[in-house]
Design a protein around this motif. Structure first.
Motif, PDB file in Angstrom:
ATOM      1  N   ILE A 105       0.846  -1.203   0.000  1.00  0.00           N
ATOM      2  CA  ILE A 105       0.000   0.000   0.000  1.00  0.00           C
ATOM      3  C   ILE A 105       0.877   1.246   0.000  1.00  0.00           C
ATOM      4  O   ILE A 105       0.627   2.203  -0.734  1.00  0.00           O
ATOM      5  N   THR A 106       1.932   1.238   0.803  1.00  0.00           N
ATOM      6  CA  THR A 106       2.840   2.383   0.876  1.00  0.00           C
ATOM      7  C   THR A 106       3.591   2.571  -0.439  1.00  0.00           C
ATOM      8  O   THR A 106       3.926   3.697  -0.811  1.00  0.00           O
ATOM      9  N   GLN A 107       3.851   1.494  -1.170  1.00  0.00           N
ATOM     10  CA  GLN A 107       4.492   1.599  -2.484  1.00  0.00           C
ATOM     11  C   GLN A 107       3.607   2.402  -3.438  1.00  0.00           C
ATOM     12  O   GLN A 107       4.095   3.201  -4.226  1.00  0.00           O
ATOM     13  N   ILE A 108       2.312   2.202  -3.342  1.00  0.00           N
ATOM     14  CA  ILE A 108       1.364   2.905  -4.205  1.00  0.00           C
ATOM     15  C   ILE A 108       1.215   4.368  -3.783  1.00  0.00           C
ATOM     16  O   ILE A 108       1.137   5.261  -4.614  1.00  0.00           O
ATOM     17  N   ASP A 109       1.164   4.601  -2.470  1.00  0.00           N
ATOM     18  CA  ASP A 109       0.984   5.954  -1.942  1.00  0.00           C
ATOM     19  C   ASP A 109       1.826   6.096  -0.682  1.00  0.00           C
ATOM     20  O   ASP A 109       1.450   5.595   0.387  1.00  0.00           O
ATOM     21  N   ALA A 110       2.957   6.768  -0.806  1.00  0.00           N
ATOM     22  CA  ALA A 110       3.900   6.894   0.313  1.00  0.00           C
ATOM     23  C   ALA A 110       3.299   7.614   1.516  1.00  0.00           C
ATOM     24  O   ALA A 110       3.768   7.441   2.635  1.00  0.00           O
ATOM     25  N   LYS A 111       2.250   8.406   1.315  1.00  0.00           N
ATOM     26  CA  LYS A 111       1.626   9.143   2.414  1.00  0.00           C
ATOM     27  C   LYS A 111       0.441   8.402   3.024  1.00  0.00           C
ATOM     28  O   LYS A 111      -0.197   8.896   3.955  1.00  0.00           O
ATOM     29  N   ALA A 112       0.162   7.213   2.529  1.00  0.00           N
ATOM     30  CA  ALA A 112      -0.999   6.450   2.990  1.00  0.00           C
ATOM     31  C   ALA A 112      -0.835   5.972   4.430  1.00  0.00           C
ATOM     32  O   ALA A 112       0.286   5.786   4.910  1.00  0.00           O
ATOM     33  N   THR A 113      -1.959   5.765   5.083  1.00  0.00           N
ATOM     34  CA  THR A 113      -1.992   5.079   6.373  1.00  0.00           C
ATOM     35  C   THR A 113      -2.573   3.698   6.075  1.00  0.00           C
ATOM     36  O   THR A 113      -3.783   3.536   5.992  1.00  0.00           O
ATOM     37  N   PRO A 114      -1.702   2.706   5.841  1.00  0.00           N
ATOM     38  CA  PRO A 114      -2.179   1.397   5.404  1.00  0.00           C
ATOM     39  C   PRO A 114      -3.034   0.700   6.462  1.00  0.00           C
ATOM     40  O   PRO A 114      -2.729   0.746   7.657  1.00  0.00           O
ATOM     41  N   ALA A 115      -4.073   0.039   5.988  1.00  0.00           N
ATOM     42  CA  ALA A 115      -4.940  -0.768   6.844  1.00  0.00           C
ATOM     43  C   ALA A 115      -5.379  -1.986   6.049  1.00  0.00           C
ATOM     44  O   ALA A 115      -5.647  -1.887   4.852  1.00  0.00           O
ATOM     45  N   VAL A 116      -5.425  -3.128   6.710  1.00  0.00           N
ATOM     46  CA  VAL A 116      -5.836  -4.367   6.065  1.00  0.00           C
ATOM     47  C   VAL A 116      -7.086  -4.871   6.770  1.00  0.00           C
ATOM     48  O   VAL A 116      -7.093  -5.021   7.999  1.00  0.00           O
ATOM     49  N   PRO A 117      -8.167  -5.120   6.016  1.00  0.00           N
ATOM     50  CA  PRO A 117      -9.403  -5.596   6.643  1.00  0.00           C
ATOM     51  C   PRO A 117      -9.191  -6.884   7.421  1.00  0.00           C
ATOM     52  O   PRO A 117      -8.417  -7.752   7.028  1.00  0.00           O
ATOM     53  N   ALA A 118      -9.896  -6.983   8.526  1.00  0.00           N
ATOM     54  CA  ALA A 118      -9.880  -8.174   9.376  1.00  0.00           C
ATOM     55  C   ALA A 118     -11.336  -8.541   9.669  1.00  0.00           C
ATOM     56  O   ALA A 118     -12.244  -7.740   9.433  1.00  0.00           O
ATOM     57  N   PRO A 119     -11.572  -9.719  10.191  1.00  0.00           N
ATOM     58  CA  PRO A 119     -12.956 -10.118  10.489  1.00  0.00           C
ATOM     59  C   PRO A 119     -13.612  -9.211  11.535  1.00  0.00           C
ATOM     60  O   PRO A 119     -12.955  -8.528  12.302  1.00  0.00           O
ATOM     61  N   ASP A 147     -15.545  -6.395  11.534  1.00  0.00           N
ATOM     62  CA  ASP A 147     -15.412  -4.929  11.505  1.00  0.00           C
ATOM     63  C   ASP A 147     -14.145  -4.422  12.179  1.00  0.00           C
ATOM     64  O   ASP A 147     -14.161  -3.403  12.872  1.00  0.00           O
ATOM     65  N   HIS A 148     -13.051  -5.128  11.977  1.00  0.00           N
ATOM     66  CA  HIS A 148     -11.752  -4.713  12.493  1.00  0.00           C
ATOM     67  C   HIS A 148     -10.785  -4.504  11.316  1.00  0.00           C
ATOM     68  O   HIS A 148     -11.058  -4.935  10.196  1.00  0.00           O
ATOM     69  N   VAL A 149      -9.678  -3.856  11.594  1.00  0.00           N
ATOM     70  CA  VAL A 149      -8.598  -3.699  10.618  1.00  0.00           C
ATOM     71  C   VAL A 149      -7.265  -3.891  11.323  1.00  0.00           C
ATOM     72  O   VAL A 149      -7.149  -3.658  12.529  1.00  0.00           O
ATOM     73  N   TYR A 150      -6.277  -4.306  10.542  1.00  0.00           N
ATOM     74  CA  TYR A 150      -4.902  -4.342  11.016  1.00  0.00           C
ATOM     75  C   TYR A 150      -4.256  -3.028  10.580  1.00  0.00           C
ATOM     76  O   TYR A 150      -4.401  -2.609   9.430  1.00  0.00           O
ATOM     77  N   GLU A 203       4.623  -2.575  15.914  1.00  0.00           N
ATOM     78  CA  GLU A 203       4.008  -3.847  15.535  1.00  0.00           C
ATOM     79  C   GLU A 203       2.591  -3.614  15.028  1.00  0.00           C
ATOM     80  O   GLU A 203       1.883  -2.743  15.531  1.00  0.00           O
ATOM     81  N   PRO A 204       2.135  -4.399  14.036  1.00  0.00           N
ATOM     82  CA  PRO A 204       0.751  -4.271  13.577  1.00  0.00           C
ATOM     83  C   PRO A 204      -0.223  -4.525  14.726  1.00  0.00           C
ATOM     84  O   PRO A 204       0.031  -5.354  15.593  1.00  0.00           O
ATOM     85  N   GLN A 205      -1.313  -3.791  14.696  1.00  0.00           N
ATOM     86  CA  GLN A 205      -2.339  -3.930  15.726  1.00  0.00           C
ATOM     87  C   GLN A 205      -3.678  -4.205  15.082  1.00  0.00           C
ATOM     88  O   GLN A 205      -3.957  -3.739  13.976  1.00  0.00           O
ATOM     89  N   LEU A 206      -4.521  -4.924  15.802  1.00  0.00           N
ATOM     90  CA  LEU A 206      -5.879  -5.211  15.374  1.00  0.00           C
ATOM     91  C   LEU A 206      -6.810  -4.281  16.133  1.00  0.00           C
ATOM     92  O   LEU A 206      -6.826  -4.290  17.370  1.00  0.00           O
ATOM     93  N   LEU A 207      -7.560  -3.442  15.399  1.00  0.00           N
ATOM     94  CA  LEU A 207      -8.452  -2.468  16.023  1.00  0.00           C
ATOM     95  C   LEU A 207      -9.815  -2.477  15.344  1.00  0.00           C
ATOM     96  O   LEU A 207      -9.907  -2.789  14.148  1.00  0.00           O
ATOM     97  N   PRO A 208     -10.859  -2.081  16.078  1.00  0.00           N
ATOM     98  CA  PRO A 208     -12.139  -1.853  15.400  1.00  0.00           C
ATOM     99  C   PRO A 208     -11.951  -0.735  14.357  1.00  0.00           C
ATOM    100  O   PRO A 208     -11.204   0.222  14.586  1.00  0.00           O
ATOM    101  N   ILE A 209     -12.628  -0.848  13.228  1.00  0.00           N
ATOM    102  CA  ILE A 209     -12.470   0.142  12.165  1.00  0.00           C
ATOM    103  C   ILE A 209     -12.733   1.549  12.691  1.00  0.00           C
ATOM    104  O   ILE A 209     -11.975   2.479  12.394  1.00  0.00           O
TER     105      ILE A 209
END
Length: 192
Positions: free
Chosen positions: A103-117, A119-122, A129-135
């Motif tokens: 994601i950062t390769q596409i947009d260096a200013k992005a705040t990357p997030a990866v969907p998780a089950p 209604d959470h995101v990583y 360290e990556p964290q799991l949070l509610p969206i």
């Protein structure tokens, strides 16, 4: 003049198989198939078709980039094991690329997030360290950038791998253990 290196990038960390082929920074081919199941059976034919369409053989490849997640536990294992096997057989480096880095390769200013089950995101913007949070909680700190379409994700993985310094073999990025229950079947008796 030496030709620019060929980099194969691929990913099966979600409900897809995706692959891209770069010569230097030029995209020679990219493809993706949406699929909930069957990545193990479809990944290699998908890559072979893409390579053939670009008139490239396995032996022409100089390096491999593979998506290491986070994502689907089984999907990540499929692509990482394929990359490690190919790297060993072809004697070329395999480089693990997280979805965050893609994601950062596409947009260096992005705040990357990866969907998780559920209604959470990583996310990675709140610590080392990556964290799991509610969206909703994650969106309060910064606007989130979710992964691109699978084809674009594979391209970004190949782009990161094309310029990365090879290191250890790629390994899955597991943020939490698999949520599969251990088998209740009695193991078979081994005869000696």
């Amino acid at each position: 003049m030496a030709s620019k290196p060929l980099t194969l990038g691929f990913d099966t960390s979600a409900a897809h198989c995706a692959a891209a082929l770069l010569r230097g920074d030029e995209i020679l081919a990219a493809t993706a198939q949406e699929m909930g199941r069957g990545q193990a059976e479809n990944l290699m034919p998908l890559i072979e078709d893409m390579l053939s369409g670009a008139d490239v053989t396995w032996a022409d490849l100089d390096r491999i980039g593979v998506g290491v997640g986070p994502g689907n536990f089984t999907g990540i294992r499929i692509s990482v094991s394929a990359a490690r096997g190919l790297a060993l057989a072809l004697d070329i480096p395999a480089i693990g690329v997280s979805t965050f880095d893609a994601i950062t390769q596409i947009d260096a200013k992005a705040t990357p997030a990866v969907p998780a089950p559920r209604d959470h995101v990583y996310v990675t913007h709140l610590g080392p360290e990556p964290q799991l949070l509610p969206i909703a909680d994650a969106q309060e700190t910064a606007p989130l950038t979710l992964p691109p379409a699978p084809r674009e994700l594979a391209i970004a993985i190949a782009q990161v791998a094309a310029t990365a310094t090879p290191g250890a073999s790629p390994a899955p990025m597991y943020i939490k253990p698999a949520d599969a229950a251990p088998s209740r079947d009695v193991p078979p008796r081994i005869l000696t």
